[in-house]
Scaffold this active site. Structure first.
Site, PDB file in Angstrom:
ATOM      1  N   LEU A  80      -6.626  -2.925  -5.630  1.00 12.08           N
ATOM      2  CA  LEU A  80      -6.335  -1.607  -6.189  1.00 12.08           C
ATOM      3  C   LEU A  80      -6.795  -0.536  -5.198  1.00 12.08           C
ATOM      4  CD1 LEU A  80      -5.332  -0.207  -8.845  1.00 12.08           C
ATOM      5  CD2 LEU A  80      -7.753   0.171  -9.320  1.00 12.08           C
ATOM      6  N   LYS A  90      -2.196  -0.760 -11.583  1.00 12.91           N
ATOM      7  CA  LYS A  90      -3.377  -0.840 -12.473  1.00 12.91           C
ATOM      8  C   LYS A  90      -2.927  -1.244 -13.882  1.00 12.91           C
ATOM      9  CE  LYS A  90      -7.785   1.554 -13.165  1.00 12.91           C
ATOM     10  NZ  LYS A  90      -8.611   0.382 -12.935  1.00 12.91           N
ATOM     11  N   GLU A 126     -11.744  -7.924  -3.746  1.00 12.90           N
ATOM     12  CA  GLU A 126     -12.516  -6.834  -4.371  1.00 12.90           C
ATOM     13  C   GLU A 126     -13.395  -7.419  -5.460  1.00 12.90           C
ATOM     14  OE1 GLU A 126      -9.666  -4.044  -6.156  1.00 12.90           O
ATOM     15  OE2 GLU A 126      -8.329  -5.715  -6.553  1.00 12.90           O
ATOM     16  N   TYR A 177      -3.211   1.565 -16.980  1.00 11.97           N
ATOM     17  CA  TYR A 177      -4.329   2.345 -17.487  1.00 11.97           C
ATOM     18  C   TYR A 177      -5.036   3.080 -16.362  1.00 11.97           C
ATOM     19  CZ  TYR A 177      -7.867  -1.062 -15.837  1.00 11.97           C
ATOM     20  OH  TYR A 177      -8.682  -1.849 -15.072  1.00 11.97           O
TER      21      TYR A 177
HETATM   22  N1  PDD Z   1     -11.707  -0.312 -12.542  1.00  9.70           N
HETATM   23  N2  PDD Z   1     -10.500  -2.532  -8.145  1.00  9.70           N
HETATM   24  C1  PDD Z   1     -10.262  -2.918  -9.412  1.00  9.70           C
HETATM   25  C2  PDD Z   1      -9.706  -4.259  -9.650  1.00  9.70           C
HETATM   26  C3  PDD Z   1     -10.571  -2.052 -10.478  1.00  9.70           C
HETATM   27  O1  PDD Z   1     -10.336  -2.440 -11.733  1.00  9.70           O
HETATM   28  C4  PDD Z   1     -11.133  -0.782 -10.199  1.00  9.70           C
HETATM   29  C5  PDD Z   1     -11.470   0.205 -11.278  1.00  9.70           C
HETATM   30  C6  PDD Z   1     -11.359  -0.433  -8.863  1.00  9.70           C
HETATM   31  C7  PDD Z   1     -11.946   0.908  -8.471  1.00  9.70           C
HETATM   32  O2  PDD Z   1     -11.024   1.940  -8.678  1.00  9.70           O
HETATM   33  P1  PDD Z   1     -11.519   3.421  -8.998  1.00  9.70           P
HETATM   34  O3  PDD Z   1     -12.422   3.807  -7.900  1.00  9.70           O
HETATM   35  O4  PDD Z   1     -10.275   4.209  -9.023  1.00  9.70           O
HETATM   36  O5  PDD Z   1     -12.236   3.355 -10.332  1.00  9.70           O
HETATM   37  C8  PDD Z   1     -11.021  -1.325  -7.865  1.00  9.70           C
HETATM   38  C9  PDD Z   1     -11.988   0.530 -13.670  1.00  9.70           C
HETATM   39  C10 PDD Z   1     -13.220   1.348 -13.503  1.00  9.70           C
HETATM   40  C11 PDD Z   1     -12.016  -0.329 -14.925  1.00  9.70           C
HETATM   41  O6  PDD Z   1     -11.158  -1.201 -15.002  1.00  9.70           O
HETATM   42  O7  PDD Z   1     -12.831  -0.095 -15.816  1.00  9.70           O
END
Ligand code: PDD
Length: 285
Positions: free
Chosen positions: A204, A147, A179, A33
């Protein structure tokens, strides 16, 4: 107004937005996703999200559901149909529908579903107050660089945080923070060194992380991509997290210990401002 969903080529009402119980996303979490933010009706840094989607698909040997041009056109159409000005666009690609079997099916077609969520991203009280976090063991699988929708472990960690009366959890593996439950984690040392874990299979590769680290370097901060411990978070002058849904979010305590002076720091606040100003100015950051 009813929300319009996108399901495999059709824009439909929620009651018609359905997929099969044999969808491998449902049975095996065999799906990936992306979440892109929307400001002023505009998708923010969306091309980078599409690039990361391809990486996730490649790592899992999953076929893209359509061309990038079609995908992006569908995204824009969905934002328009929902008259979304500020919020999030969620998209999910699964390997598709096949009778239950652990082996990848040879004849399934990837499925694509998308929906929007209206959400205040700019004026959020949390950005002004900062958030509190707890540390929890990172019990996720070993390919967090992909992801996938296999999100039960971070969901458990988030609930544990809420049950403890705080807003998020920072996950810890082998003594080092990986994270946040859905965001990348940072500390600020000596007021001008920004430290965040290096990329690899353990975290991620955040799209917001990439933009924010660039802005940080351009603003004259030193960026160190190395893991840090919870003790180092407690001793830091500031801490913050980044994600598409929260941009830059100050973190003011961990496990009950105040970080810095317990207020959003100037580094996090400044980077949040730069991120938002740039996002409002141009589409790709
Ligand atoms: N999540 N680390 C994890 C585990 C994440 O699920 C996300 C993002 C990030 C940050 O990635 P980005 O900057 O590309 O949004 C880091 C999204 C927002 C979610 O699952 O809703």
């Amino acid at each position: 107004m009813n929300r319009i969903f996108y399901v495999n080529g059709s824009f439909v009402d929620e009651q018609d937005a359905k997929i099969s119980v044999l969808d491998r996303g449902f049975l095996f979490a065999d799906a990936v996703y992306e979440v892109s933010s929307v400001l002023n009706g505009k998708l923010i840094d969306n091309k980078a999200h599409v690039v990361r989607l391809h990486r996730s698909l490649n790592e899992l040997g999953m076929a893209p559901p359509c061309s990038d041009e079609e995908l992006i056109a569908h995204q824009h159409r969905l934002v328009e149909l929902n008259n979304l000005k500020e919020g999030l666009l969620y998209l999910q690609v699964s390997r598709g529908v096949a009778d239950r079997d652990f082996a990848y099916p040879t004849d399934a077609n990837s499925s694509l579903v998308m929906f929007t969520q209206a959400k205040q991203l700019l004026e959020t009280p949390a950005a002004n107050t900062g958030i509190n976090v707890i540390s929890v063991p990172d019990i996720r699988w070993q390919r967090r660089d992909i992801k996938t929708v296999g999100l039960l472990a971070p969901s458990m960690a988030k609930q544990q945080a809420l049950d403890a009366g705080v807003q998020d959890a920072w996950m810890v593996q082998d003594g080092y923070v990986t994270e946040g439950t859905s965001n990348n984690a940072y500390i600020v040392r000596d007021d001008n060194v920004i430290q965040t874990r290096h990329l690899g299979n353990e975290i991620l590769s955040g799209i917001t992380r990439s933009a924010v680290l660039r802005f940080a370097r351009e603003s004259g901060y030193e960026v160190v991509e190395e893991p840090f411990t919870v003790e180092e978070v407690k001793a830091a002058s500031e801490a913050f997290s980044t994600s598409a849904s929260s941009f830059v979010m100050p973190v003011i305590s961990i496990d009950g210990t105040t970080i810095g002076d317990g207020k959003p720091g100037k580094v996090a606040t400044g980077l949040r401002k730069v991120y938002i100003e740039t996002a409002l100015e141009r589409e790709d950051l």
